[in-house]
Design a protein around this motif. Sequence first.
Motif, mmCIF file in Angstrom:
data_model
loop_
_atom_site.group_PDB
_atom_site.id
_atom_site.type_symbol
_atom_site.label_atom_id
_atom_site.label_comp_id
_atom_site.label_asym_id
_atom_site.label_seq_id
_atom_site.Cartn_x
_atom_site.Cartn_y
_atom_site.Cartn_z
ATOM 1 N N ALA A 66 -42.321 -79.376 64.067
ATOM 2 C CA ALA A 66 -41.022 -79.921 64.461
ATOM 3 C C ALA A 66 -39.878 -78.989 64.078
ATOM 4 N N HIS A 67 -40.119 -78.073 63.156
ATOM 5 C CA HIS A 67 -39.082 -77.140 62.736
ATOM 6 C C HIS A 67 -38.858 -76.074 63.804
ATOM 7 N N ASP A 68 -37.697 -75.484 63.763
ATOM 8 C CA ASP A 68 -37.315 -74.493 64.758
ATOM 9 C C ASP A 68 -37.789 -73.105 64.332
ATOM 10 N N LEU A 69 -39.085 -72.979 64.120
ATOM 11 C CA LEU A 69 -39.681 -71.698 63.783
ATOM 12 C C LEU A 69 -41.171 -71.757 64.067
ATOM 13 N N VAL A 70 -41.783 -70.588 64.139
ATOM 14 C CA VAL A 70 -43.225 -70.514 64.334
ATOM 15 C C VAL A 70 -43.845 -70.391 62.949
ATOM 16 N N PRO A 71 -44.788 -71.271 62.610
ATOM 17 C CA PRO A 71 -45.399 -71.185 61.286
ATOM 18 C C PRO A 71 -46.112 -69.851 61.080
ATOM 19 N N ALA A 72 -46.141 -69.404 59.851
ATOM 20 C CA ALA A 72 -46.822 -68.158 59.507
ATOM 21 C C ALA A 72 -48.327 -68.314 59.719
ATOM 22 N N PRO A 73 -49.030 -67.202 59.944
ATOM 23 C CA PRO A 73 -50.487 -67.279 60.109
ATOM 24 C C PRO A 73 -51.193 -67.972 58.947
ATOM 25 N N ALA A 74 -50.669 -67.846 57.737
ATOM 26 C CA ALA A 74 -51.281 -68.519 56.582
ATOM 27 C C ALA A 74 -51.227 -70.034 56.740
ATOM 28 N N VAL A 75 -50.136 -70.547 57.287
ATOM 29 C CA VAL A 75 -50.011 -71.994 57.515
ATOM 30 C C VAL A 75 -50.985 -72.429 58.601
ATOM 31 N N VAL A 76 -51.058 -71.658 59.673
ATOM 32 C CA VAL A 76 -51.977 -71.985 60.768
ATOM 33 C C VAL A 76 -53.414 -71.974 60.265
ATOM 34 N N GLU A 77 -53.755 -70.987 59.458
ATOM 35 C CA GLU A 77 -55.110 -70.904 58.909
ATOM 36 C C GLU A 77 -55.449 -72.138 58.080
ATOM 37 N N GLU A 78 -54.560 -72.535 57.190
ATOM 38 C CA GLU A 78 -54.824 -73.710 56.353
ATOM 39 C C GLU A 78 -54.854 -74.993 57.179
ATOM 40 N N ALA A 79 -54.054 -75.056 58.233
ATOM 41 C CA ALA A 79 -54.068 -76.234 59.099
ATOM 42 C C ALA A 79 -55.408 -76.346 59.817
ATOM 43 N N VAL A 80 -55.920 -75.217 60.297
ATOM 44 C CA VAL A 80 -57.220 -75.223 60.976
ATOM 45 C C VAL A 80 -58.327 -75.575 59.979
ATOM 46 N N ARG A 81 -58.265 -75.007 58.792
ATOM 47 C CA ARG A 81 -59.260 -75.341 57.759
ATOM 48 C C ARG A 81 -59.215 -76.845 57.433
ATOM 49 N N ALA A 82 -58.018 -77.388 57.342
ATOM 50 C CA ALA A 82 -57.879 -78.815 57.036
ATOM 51 C C ALA A 82 -58.448 -79.666 58.170
ATOM 52 N N ALA A 83 -58.182 -79.291 59.405
ATOM 53 C CA ALA A 83 -58.708 -80.044 60.550
ATOM 54 C C ALA A 83 -60.236 -80.021 60.566
ATOM 55 N N ARG A 84 -60.816 -78.878 60.261
ATOM 56 C CA ARG A 84 -62.280 -78.788 60.219
ATOM 57 C C ARG A 84 -62.838 -79.520 58.998
#
Length: 134
Positions: A66-84
Amino acid sequence: MMRTQMLATVLRARPAVARAAPKFVRMSSSEHGQETFEAFTERYVTFFKNAEDLFEVQRGLNNCFAHDLVPAPAVVEEAVRAARRVNDFATAVRVFEGVREKVENKQQYQAYLEELKGIREELGVNTVEELYPH
């Protein structure tokens, strides 16, 4: 005596001061400090590392994107790990769809995919483009 009658009696018996609305001090949004990109990244990396169920992961993704920025790859990585970790393949795929929508152009999206290629292979997460080629 019925419950509504009892309630009406109690409200009439109270002094007028007790029925007055409580006074709250409202903080304006301009009083909040600006969060740096590094602090944002650290906050969401920590959040996704500690997410325990699907609802929490999806809530975190909604707030993060929702924020006006693209999350850093580290955030995306942890989000994918959390989803799995909570065993939701669809949400893991949707994380990359969110990145695709947030970036400004296709080259940035490809850079994210290249940066996160290792985690995608490790966790077996494909992109929508790989799942449904045109």
